[in-house]
Scaffold this motif. Structure first.
Motif, mmCIF file in Angstrom:
data_model
loop_
_atom_site.group_PDB
_atom_site.id
_atom_site.type_symbol
_atom_site.label_atom_id
_atom_site.label_comp_id
_atom_site.label_asym_id
_atom_site.label_seq_id
_atom_site.Cartn_x
_atom_site.Cartn_y
_atom_site.Cartn_z
ATOM 1 N N TRP B 94 0.798 -1.224 0.000
ATOM 2 C CA TRP B 94 0.000 0.000 0.000
ATOM 3 C C TRP B 94 0.828 1.270 0.000
ATOM 4 C CZ3 TRP B 94 -4.182 -1.590 4.132
ATOM 5 C CH2 TRP B 94 -5.024 -2.551 3.535
ATOM 6 N N LEU B 95 1.932 1.243 0.751
ATOM 7 C CA LEU B 95 2.758 2.452 0.818
ATOM 8 C C LEU B 95 4.115 2.240 0.169
ATOM 9 C CD1 LEU B 95 1.981 3.610 4.476
ATOM 10 C CD2 LEU B 95 1.060 4.526 2.369
ATOM 11 N N GLY B 96 4.234 1.193 -0.620
ATOM 12 C CA GLY B 96 5.518 0.920 -1.257
ATOM 13 C C GLY B 96 6.440 0.119 -0.354
ATOM 14 N N THR B 97 7.682 -0.049 -0.818
ATOM 15 C CA THR B 97 8.653 -0.797 -0.016
ATOM 16 C C THR B 97 9.893 0.050 0.215
ATOM 17 O OG1 THR B 97 9.555 -1.718 -2.041
ATOM 18 C CG2 THR B 97 7.947 -3.068 -0.877
ATOM 19 N N ASP B 98 10.653 -0.315 1.258
ATOM 20 C CA ASP B 98 11.844 0.481 1.569
ATOM 21 C C ASP B 98 13.094 -0.142 0.964
ATOM 22 O OD1 ASP B 98 12.444 -1.633 3.149
ATOM 23 O OD2 ASP B 98 12.367 -0.553 5.058
ATOM 24 N N ARG B 99 14.254 0.341 1.367
ATOM 25 C CA ARG B 99 15.524 -0.083 0.774
ATOM 26 C C ARG B 99 15.793 -1.569 0.929
ATOM 27 N NH1 ARG B 99 20.786 1.441 -0.422
ATOM 28 N NH2 ARG B 99 21.855 -0.070 0.866
ATOM 29 N N GLN B 100 15.321 -2.129 2.055
ATOM 30 C CA GLN B 100 15.551 -3.554 2.269
ATOM 31 C C GLN B 100 14.399 -4.387 1.717
ATOM 32 O OE1 GLN B 100 16.299 -1.739 5.365
ATOM 33 N NE2 GLN B 100 18.482 -2.078 5.406
ATOM 34 N N GLY B 101 13.504 -3.768 0.948
ATOM 35 C CA GLY B 101 12.383 -4.486 0.384
ATOM 36 C C GLY B 101 11.310 -4.826 1.401
ATOM 37 N N ARG B 102 11.248 -4.051 2.489
ATOM 38 C CA ARG B 102 10.211 -4.313 3.501
ATOM 39 C C ARG B 102 9.006 -3.427 3.222
ATOM 40 N NH1 ARG B 102 14.323 -3.510 8.441
ATOM 41 N NH2 ARG B 102 14.438 -1.517 7.361
ATOM 42 N N ASP B 103 7.825 -3.966 3.514
ATOM 43 C CA ASP B 103 6.592 -3.241 3.246
ATOM 44 C C ASP B 103 6.467 -2.064 4.211
ATOM 45 O OD1 ASP B 103 3.756 -3.584 1.863
ATOM 46 O OD2 ASP B 103 3.455 -2.969 3.950
ATOM 47 N N LEU B 285 7.555 10.047 3.924
ATOM 48 C CA LEU B 285 6.205 10.601 3.957
ATOM 49 C C LEU B 285 5.321 9.828 4.937
ATOM 50 C CD1 LEU B 285 5.082 12.955 2.446
ATOM 51 C CD2 LEU B 285 4.185 11.417 0.725
ATOM 52 N N ALA B 286 5.384 8.475 4.871
ATOM 53 C CA ALA B 286 4.518 7.654 5.714
ATOM 54 C C ALA B 286 4.831 7.891 7.190
ATOM 55 C CB ALA B 286 4.705 6.176 5.371
ATOM 56 N N GLY B 287 6.120 7.846 7.550
ATOM 57 C CA GLY B 287 6.491 8.053 8.946
ATOM 58 C C GLY B 287 6.130 9.443 9.421
ATOM 59 N N SER B 288 6.372 10.451 8.556
ATOM 60 C CA SER B 288 6.091 11.841 8.932
ATOM 61 C C SER B 288 4.608 12.048 9.188
ATOM 62 C CB SER B 288 6.491 12.800 7.812
ATOM 63 O OG SER B 288 7.826 12.671 7.519
ATOM 64 N N LEU B 289 3.797 11.616 8.199
ATOM 65 C CA LEU B 289 2.368 11.889 8.325
ATOM 66 C C LEU B 289 1.746 11.119 9.482
ATOM 67 C CD1 LEU B 289 1.282 12.215 4.602
ATOM 68 C CD2 LEU B 289 1.810 13.989 6.273
ATOM 69 N N SER B 290 2.241 9.903 9.760
ATOM 70 C CA SER B 290 1.717 9.170 10.911
ATOM 71 C C SER B 290 1.971 9.962 12.180
ATOM 72 C CB SER B 290 2.371 7.801 11.037
ATOM 73 O OG SER B 290 2.475 7.191 9.800
ATOM 74 N N THR B 291 3.231 10.404 12.349
ATOM 75 C CA THR B 291 3.568 11.184 13.538
ATOM 76 C C THR B 291 2.707 12.429 13.617
ATOM 77 O OG1 THR B 291 5.829 10.484 13.128
ATOM 78 C CG2 THR B 291 5.508 12.140 14.831
ATOM 79 N N ALA B 292 2.609 13.149 12.479
ATOM 80 C CA ALA B 292 1.871 14.407 12.477
ATOM 81 C C ALA B 292 0.412 14.201 12.854
ATOM 82 C CB ALA B 292 1.987 15.085 11.112
ATOM 83 N N THR B 293 -0.236 13.149 12.293
ATOM 84 C CA THR B 293 -1.660 12.960 12.586
ATOM 85 C C THR B 293 -1.882 12.584 14.045
ATOM 86 O OG1 THR B 293 -1.406 10.766 11.646
ATOM 87 C CG2 THR B 293 -2.563 12.368 10.308
ATOM 88 N N LEU B 294 -1.003 11.748 14.595
ATOM 89 C CA LEU B 294 -1.188 11.353 15.994
ATOM 90 C C LEU B 294 -0.988 12.547 16.928
ATOM 91 C CD1 LEU B 294 -1.805 9.189 18.012
ATOM 92 C CD2 LEU B 294 0.573 8.505 17.999
ATOM 93 N N VAL B 295 0.066 13.332 16.663
ATOM 94 C CA VAL B 295 0.324 14.512 17.493
ATOM 95 C C VAL B 295 -0.849 15.478 17.386
ATOM 96 C CG1 VAL B 295 1.812 16.516 17.828
ATOM 97 C CG2 VAL B 295 2.818 14.323 17.302
ATOM 98 N N LEU B 296 -1.302 15.686 16.149
ATOM 99 C CA LEU B 296 -2.402 16.620 15.932
ATOM 100 C C LEU B 296 -3.666 16.140 16.637
ATOM 101 C CD1 LEU B 296 -2.748 19.234 14.321
ATOM 102 C CD2 LEU B 296 -3.865 17.880 12.568
#
Lengths: 435, 313
Positions: B94-103, B285-296
């Motif tokens: 859903w959000l793509g994969t990272d450098r190590q190929g993890r979801d 983007l995924a990590g940032s927006l998760s943090t931002a929404t929870l804080v907000l």
């Protein structure tokens, strides 16, 4: 007023003292191991002990704190019995320490076997001459051992004991160097934080102060510009929202500011890079310094860092200004002015403005604390070479002296601006002056 | 809020349901608080149901060899997919994969647990330390107050990010250090708030009554004063929870958070930021927006509740 300032200044000194204790306590006394952190966990126990002795890390906390704060050269001088002096080497950009002999020559000492001390004399042109010293230099100390005090080649005052076969370990660029004839006791030489020498970085081997000065300049530039942008903008927008209470302008500004304050700095930084660098491709997303004037040659590099800092600060100050404006507009004297039939602009500028500004201006200055937090993150996001990214790098490498120095600089800035804010506030608001 | 003491009058005690409704009424009455609540609950649900491990007590010990079945997370946090390096979002990822190929979605969902466990724990510890100091300073006053407040003022003078950096640099990153860092930076503020509330409540008649009865100072502080100061303290705690999430994200981002391969949000951002300018913004983007929404969400909740509390005054 004077009484008030003296009282505040006293509490400021106390704050600085306690803060220095806290910073020192956490970094040097807490159960972390500085030797392993700086040299890696493959070092042997002898190497660790030797590192600790050479850097004075095996000494009691109070001795180390005093050395960190006001230096150790004066205690070393009384041990050596002659004055010491510090020279700066332009070539390798390091300090060296020398004993000043009675005839004015500078010398250092070392020994290879613990029997014959070698005296390294510095010539006026910078070259060095080595001579062997006779056995008459060994003086019997209180416990009956033949000892000699001098300054080592590495910049410590040290006590050698005759005939002792101690080994010292030094990590050079290539490998560990093991040398015999090590001193029994070291006093690392340092001028101390208060005299402008926070020590030598374990990571680079250079004086921390040297790096610190350029970094402070860069940070003051970034923070200063951001401050000059935020202050008028936030005040103007806050007044706009406050004067139009309840309208869509107010609601838009208030909710945007809530959003901006609630968003962590690194998030807004990343979003701005995405928008302006990746999608629109109009601004550089990183600060690259190639020479001393890079920042002035390409000021567009500064736009995104400043914008990020602005976003964080803007929301908070805007909300304070808005609330303050709304409160003032509800007071009786404003209603009187309205009933007198004065034009609205005159009421706002002449009667409301000054009173409404009091709270936000103090808040802005007190908010330097937040700006500092923002600066550490923003500098790291954009790779800006300021004090904030320095303290982060130093923390990552556990470079104790560098973290301590940078943290103290930030603390001094924040504490002094708070004093400044207090003074301004009392000046603006005579009601609390004599409490 | 309701400061009536119903302790000795069980007949007047409303039913459990009514009391629950009364307790959450400030939440349902404020749109802002409700919006915040929904945002927070979103992450709570994701955290709870990321996989089934939380619902199988047999698997809770470290050395059990249970295999978790992913639910909302869809995959395991460390599962890497061969050949799927730095992919853009697809139906499988859903959000793509990272450098190590993890979801990335799986990592975000698993990271929720770390964030939602550590933030409340550190705030509670800060509340215990700061609250006790504030009560003691406010109740005893005089030199006790002077000494405690001087030290706390000095700690407030230190910008919190520096406190985090200093503590993390000294003790190295771990769950414990992060809790300690948040406690050390949060406790002074809590203490100041509790102290001012204590100074106010101390002057009430029921405190004088308790003193005349000969109750011990500790009884008065923790049984008489503390429960009556709970409203502002709870709102402050909610804001602080936001700060804690904020701080953990920032620390992870600065590379001083939990060591890899921890999937906490800050670490996801830190791993993703290197690929930001390379055209793969999904991790950051995924990590940032998760943090931002929870804080907000937490901030909105605190804001809405504060408004309601002011109405009652």
């Amino acid at each position: 007023m004077l009484n008030f300032i003296v009282k505040k200044a006293f509490s400021l000194l106390l704050t600085l003292f306690l803060a220095s204790l806290l910073v020192f306590f956490f970094l040097e006394i807490a159960p972390g191991n500085i030797a392993i952190n700086s040299l890696g966990n493959t070092i042997t126990e002898e190497q660790e002990a030797s590192f600790n002795a050479q850097n004075g890390l095996d000494q009691p906390a109070i001795t180390r704190y005093i050395r960190w704060l006001i230096g150790s050269d004066w205690t070393a001088q009384s041990a050596v019995g002659k004055p010491l002096t510090r020279l700066y080497n332009e070539k390798n950009r390091q300090y060296s320490w020398w004993v000043v002999d009675t005839n004015g020559t500078l010398y250092q000492n070392y020994t290879q076997d613990g029997e014959t001390m070698i005296r390294v004399e510095r010539q006026p042109d910078g070259s060095e001459i080595e001579t062997e010293m006779g056995p008459e230099i060994w003086k019997t100390d209180a416990e009956g051992f033949p000892t000699f005090w001098g300054v080592t080649r590495e910049g410590q005052a040290a006590m050698w004991v005759k005939g002792e076969k101690l080994e010292s370990w030094v990590l050079t660029k290539a490998a560990w160097k093991n040398s015999a004839g090590a001193p029994r006791k070291y006093i690392p030489l340092q001028m101390g934080l208060l005299r402008g020498d926070p020590g030598v970085s374990f990571f680079t081997g250079r004086p921390v102060m040297e790096t610190l000065v350029t970094r402070i300049k860069n940070t003051l530039l970034l923070g200063g510009i951001a401050f000059l942008v935020v202050m008028p903008l936030a005040l103007a927008l806050g007044m706009l929202a406050g004067l139009n209470e309840g309208t869509w302008i107010d609601r838009f500004l208030s909710s945007t500011s809530l959003l901006a304050t609630g968003t962590p700095e690194f998030v807004s930084g990343i979003l701005l890079i995405l928008i302006f660098t990746l999608w629109l491709d109009v601004l550089p997303g990183a600060v690259v310094i190639t020479n001393d004037n890079s920042l002035f040659e390409k000021p567009s590099m500064l736009v995104l860092p400043i914008l990020t800092l602005t976003l964080i600060e803007l929301g908070y100050v805007l909300r304070i200004t808005r609330t303050s404006m709304v409160e003032v507009m509800r007071t009786n004297y404003i209603r009187t002015a309205q009933l007198k039939g004065l034009p609205r602009w005159q009421i706002v500028l002449k009667h409301a403005f000054k009173n409404a500004m009091m709270a936000p201006i103090t808040i802005i200055i007190q908010h330097i604390n937040w700006l500092i937090g923002g600066i550490v993150v923003v500098e790291s996001v954009f790779g800006y070479p300021g004090l904030g990214s320095y303290v982060r790098e130093a923390a990552l490498f556990k470079d104790v002296f560098a973290v301590e120095a940078a943290a103290m600089v930030f603390i001094i800035i924040s504490v002094f601006t708070q004093l400044f804010a207090d003074i301004i506030y009392t000046y603006l608001n005579p009601r609390i002056r004599y409490q | 809020m309701a400061a009536i003491n119903l302790k000795d009058n069980n007949a007047l005690r409303p039913s459990a349901f009514a009391r629950f409704r009364e307790a959450i009424s400030p939440l349902t009455q404020s749109k802002t608080a409700m919006l915040g609540f929904i945002m927070v609950m979103f992450w709570v649900i994701i955290g709870l149901f990321a996989d089934d491990i939380l619902f199988r007590p047999a698997c809770w010990s470290e050395d059990s060899e249970c295999k978790a079945t992913p639910w909302l997370a869809r995959y395991e946090a460390q599962q890497s997919f061969r050949g799927q390096i730095l992919k853009d979002p697809t139906a499988e990822h859903w959000l793509g994969t990272d450098r190590q190929g993890r979801d990335i979605w799986a990592r975000v969902a698993h990271g929720t647990r770390i964030v939602l466990a550590l933030a409340p724990i550190s705030v509670i510890v800060a509340l215990l330390v700061g609250g006790s100091l504030g009560l003691i300073a406010g109740y005893f006053g005089k030199w006790v107050d002077e000494i405690i407040m001087r030290i706390l003022d000095a700690m407030i003078g230190i910008p919190s990010i520096l406190m985090y950096l200093v503590i993390l640099a000294a003790l190295g990153p771990s769950y414990l250090t992060i809790v300690l860092a948040v406690t050390v930076t949060g406790a002074p503020g809590i203490a100041k708030l509790v102290r001012s509330l204590t100074l106010d409540i101390k002057t009430r008649d029921y405190i004088a009554a308790a003193q005349t009865r000969g109750e011990s100072p500790w009884y008065i502080m923790f049984v008489e004063i503390l429960p009556n100061a709970r409203g502002p303290i709870m709102i402050d705690a909610m804001l602080r929870m936001g700060y804690a999430v904020f701080a953990m994200g920032t620390l992870g981002f600065l590379g001083l958070g939990l060591p890899p391969p921890s999937p906490d949000w800050g670490s996801i951002v830190n791993a993703g930021r290197t690929h930001l300018l390379g055209g793969h913004p999904w991790g950051a983007l995924a990590g940032s927006l998760s943090t931002a929404t929870l804080v907000l969400g937490l901030n909105l909740m605190a804001d809405g509740l504060q408004e309601q509390l002011n109405k009652y005054r």
